[in-house]
Design a protein around this motif. Structure first.
Motif, PDB file in Angstrom:
ATOM      1  N   GLY A 102      49.768  49.625  51.029  1.00 27.30           N
ATOM      2  CA  GLY A 102      51.225  49.625  50.942  1.00 27.30           C
ATOM      3  C   GLY A 102      51.733  48.231  50.661  1.00 27.30           C
ATOM      4  N   GLY A 103      53.029  48.117  50.657  1.00 28.42           N
ATOM      5  CA  GLY A 103      53.610  46.803  50.421  1.00 28.42           C
ATOM      6  C   GLY A 103      55.111  46.874  50.335  1.00 28.42           C
ATOM      7  N   MET A 104      55.725  45.729  50.360  1.00 31.77           N
ATOM      8  CA  MET A 104      57.195  45.668  50.309  1.00 31.77           C
ATOM      9  C   MET A 104      57.662  44.374  49.661  1.00 31.77           C
ATOM     10  SD  MET A 104      58.239  44.573  54.161  1.00 31.77           S
ATOM     11  CE  MET A 104      58.935  42.934  53.916  1.00 31.77           C
ATOM     12  N   ARG A 136      59.335  48.218  59.025  1.00 33.33           N
ATOM     13  CA  ARG A 136      58.629  48.305  57.744  1.00 33.33           C
ATOM     14  C   ARG A 136      57.198  48.800  57.968  1.00 33.33           C
ATOM     15  NH1 ARG A 136      63.649  47.339  56.961  1.00 33.33           N
ATOM     16  NH2 ARG A 136      64.291  45.220  56.394  1.00 33.33           N
ATOM     17  N   TYR A 137      56.761  49.707  57.135  1.00 36.38           N
ATOM     18  CA  TYR A 137      55.382  50.189  57.239  1.00 36.38           C
ATOM     19  C   TYR A 137      54.423  49.019  57.008  1.00 36.38           C
ATOM     20  CZ  TYR A 137      51.494  53.427  56.936  1.00 36.38           C
ATOM     21  OH  TYR A 137      50.322  54.093  57.172  1.00 36.38           O
ATOM     22  N   THR A 138      54.829  48.101  56.169  1.00 30.48           N
ATOM     23  CA  THR A 138      54.011  46.917  55.878  1.00 30.48           C
ATOM     24  C   THR A 138      53.751  46.095  57.142  1.00 30.48           C
ATOM     25  OG1 THR A 138      54.994  46.883  53.677  1.00 30.48           O
ATOM     26  CG2 THR A 138      53.877  44.881  54.365  1.00 30.48           C
ATOM     27  N   TYR A 139      54.694  46.144  58.103  1.00 28.55           N
ATOM     28  CA  TYR A 139      54.501  45.415  59.374  1.00 28.55           C
ATOM     29  C   TYR A 139      53.214  45.902  60.033  1.00 28.55           C
ATOM     30  CZ  TYR A 139      55.839  43.127  63.801  1.00 28.55           C
ATOM     31  OH  TYR A 139      55.877  42.324  64.911  1.00 28.55           O
ATOM     32  N   VAL A 174      62.276  52.154  49.279  1.00 33.75           N
ATOM     33  CA  VAL A 174      61.630  53.239  50.026  1.00 33.75           C
ATOM     34  C   VAL A 174      60.453  52.693  50.815  1.00 33.75           C
ATOM     35  CG1 VAL A 174      62.284  55.220  48.590  1.00 33.75           C
ATOM     36  CG2 VAL A 174      60.233  53.906  48.043  1.00 33.75           C
ATOM     37  N   SER A 175      60.129  53.456  51.865  1.00 36.53           N
ATOM     38  CA  SER A 175      59.049  53.035  52.741  1.00 36.53           C
ATOM     39  C   SER A 175      57.791  53.840  52.444  1.00 36.53           C
ATOM     40  CB  SER A 175      59.462  53.244  54.196  1.00 36.53           C
ATOM     41  OG  SER A 175      58.375  52.924  55.035  1.00 36.53           O
ATOM     42  N   GLU A 176      56.666  53.168  52.496  1.00 34.95           N
ATOM     43  CA  GLU A 176      55.368  53.833  52.354  1.00 34.95           C
ATOM     44  C   GLU A 176      55.215  54.945  53.400  1.00 34.95           C
ATOM     45  OE1 GLU A 176      53.043  53.386  50.048  1.00 34.95           O
ATOM     46  OE2 GLU A 176      51.608  54.736  51.000  1.00 34.95           O
ATOM     47  N   ASN A 226      51.789  56.074  48.668  1.00 37.72           N
ATOM     48  CA  ASN A 226      51.289  55.426  47.444  1.00 37.72           C
ATOM     49  C   ASN A 226      52.413  54.938  46.548  1.00 37.72           C
ATOM     50  OD1 ASN A 226      48.622  56.004  48.231  1.00 37.72           O
ATOM     51  ND2 ASN A 226      48.851  58.073  47.423  1.00 37.72           N
ATOM     52  N   LYS A 227      53.435  54.363  47.171  1.00 44.62           N
ATOM     53  CA  LYS A 227      54.602  53.953  46.393  1.00 44.62           C
ATOM     54  C   LYS A 227      54.272  52.910  45.321  1.00 44.62           C
ATOM     55  CE  LYS A 227      56.667  50.351  49.241  1.00 44.62           C
ATOM     56  NZ  LYS A 227      57.721  50.027  50.204  1.00 44.62           N
ATOM     57  N   ILE A 228      53.271  52.080  45.579  1.00 45.46           N
ATOM     58  CA  ILE A 228      52.966  51.023  44.598  1.00 45.46           C
ATOM     59  C   ILE A 228      52.387  51.637  43.324  1.00 45.46           C
ATOM     60  CG2 ILE A 228      51.621  48.925  44.146  1.00 45.46           C
ATOM     61  CD1 ILE A 228      51.839  48.248  47.085  1.00 45.46           C
ATOM     62  N   THR A 229      51.425  52.565  43.486  1.00 46.35           N
ATOM     63  CA  THR A 229      50.855  53.182  42.278  1.00 46.35           C
ATOM     64  C   THR A 229      51.859  54.154  41.661  1.00 46.35           C
ATOM     65  OG1 THR A 229      49.680  54.693  43.734  1.00 46.35           O
ATOM     66  CG2 THR A 229      48.420  52.882  42.835  1.00 46.35           C
TER      67      THR A 229
END
Ligand SMILES: Cc1cc2nc3c(=O)[nH]c(=O)nc-3n(C[C@H](O)[C@H](O)[C@H](O)COP(=O)(O)O)c2cc1C
Length: 255
Positions: free
Chosen positions: A30-32, A55-58, A86-88, A93-96
């Motif tokens: 994931g990422g933000m 944040r899911y990234t946290y 948006v949050s993962e 798979n929001k990045i892909t």
């Protein structure tokens, strides 16, 4: 100068080149986007970024203890809602799904975006509590850049950094405002547009419900237990409970 309301301080301090913070934990990448980042030390080379517990990234960074910074070209501005709206947690798979490809850093194996103009692999060294965000401090162990970074400096021939100017507020449509490198032209990108809207609404609703659970709980332990159950019933990951309770406590404390 005239006096500026502290309510708009955040936007007064923009524009900033945001970084995409990427990480992986338990097989999930994931990422933000993060605008609140800085260089913090030459020796050792430290970078810092403020991340809210919601944040899911946290979770990805605090559990895996490694992460990456990715610098993206302005060319990708239309894809930013995937990374920063948006949050993962609610949009897997929001990045892909944003059309980026994941590759691995050579030093730590952290996920990096193949389309980035530059990337840094970081080992987490500390998390410093702040207000509604915490400051993640990472030691850079490897860095990569496209050829436009030549003799230790950007030529800016190919790489045109993304510049963020802040978001408009409700009531009214919410836009993220970015500046193009061409004559400071503004680009207004609608907040969580298209199929991202549902994921964004669910994120807000789940957080509101968690704040309510925390408000009614008589202790933090009880709140975590109730939130854990709520997450399982909602088809979410139960190990998010502590962080989301932490976020709720901070939100309640602010009021
Ligand atoms: C340009 C931009 C900058 C942002 N900067 C930060 C930041 O510095 N820290 C933070 O916690 N959130 C920041 N956000 C919000 C997160 O990127 C956003 O909440 C994201 O959806 C979190 O995704 P995640 O839950 O998958 O981690 C920023 C958003 C945008 C669009």
């Amino acid at each position: 100068m005239r006096k500026v309301d502290l309510e708009v301080l955040e936007r007064m301090l923009y524009p900033v080149v945001p970084v995409l913070v990427t990480a992986e934990y338990n097989g999930r990448v994931g990422g933000m986007l993060a605008a609140w980042w800085m260089q913090a030390s030459f020796e050792p080379p430290l970078l810092a970024v403020a991340i809210a517990p919601e944040r899911y990234t946290y979770k990805l960074v605090s559990k895996s203890r490694k992460f990456a910074f990715n610098l993206l070209d302005y060319h990708y501005v239309d894809r930013m809602p995937y990374l920063g709206d948006v949050s993962e947690r609610f949009y897997k798979n929001k990045i892909t799904r944003a059309g980026f490809h994941i590759i691995r850093g050579e030093a730590l194996g952290v996920p990096i975006v193949a389309e980035a103009s530059a990337a840094v692999e970081l080992k987490l060294v500390d998390i410093v509590k702040a207000g509604d965000h915490d400051i993640f401090i990472g030691e850079a162990v490897a860095a990569y850049a496209v050829e436009d970074f030549e003799n230790g400096m950007w030529r800016l021939q190919e790489y045109k950094p993304l510049l963020y100017l802040g978001r408009t507020r409700r009531p009214g449509p919410v836009y993220r405002v970015y500046l193009t490198p061409k004559g400071w032209e503004r680009r207004e990108i609608e907040f969580a547009r298209g199929d991202l809207k549902e994921a964004s609404k669910r994120r807000i609703k789940v957080m509101e419900e968690i704040v309510e659970i925390v408000r009614q709980a008589s202790s933090k332990e009880e709140a975590v237990e109730h939130v854990r159950r709520y997450l399982v019933e909602s088809g979410l990951e139960e190990d998010d409970a502590e962080l989301l309770v932490d976020e709720a406590i901070r939100r309640l404390g602010r009021k």
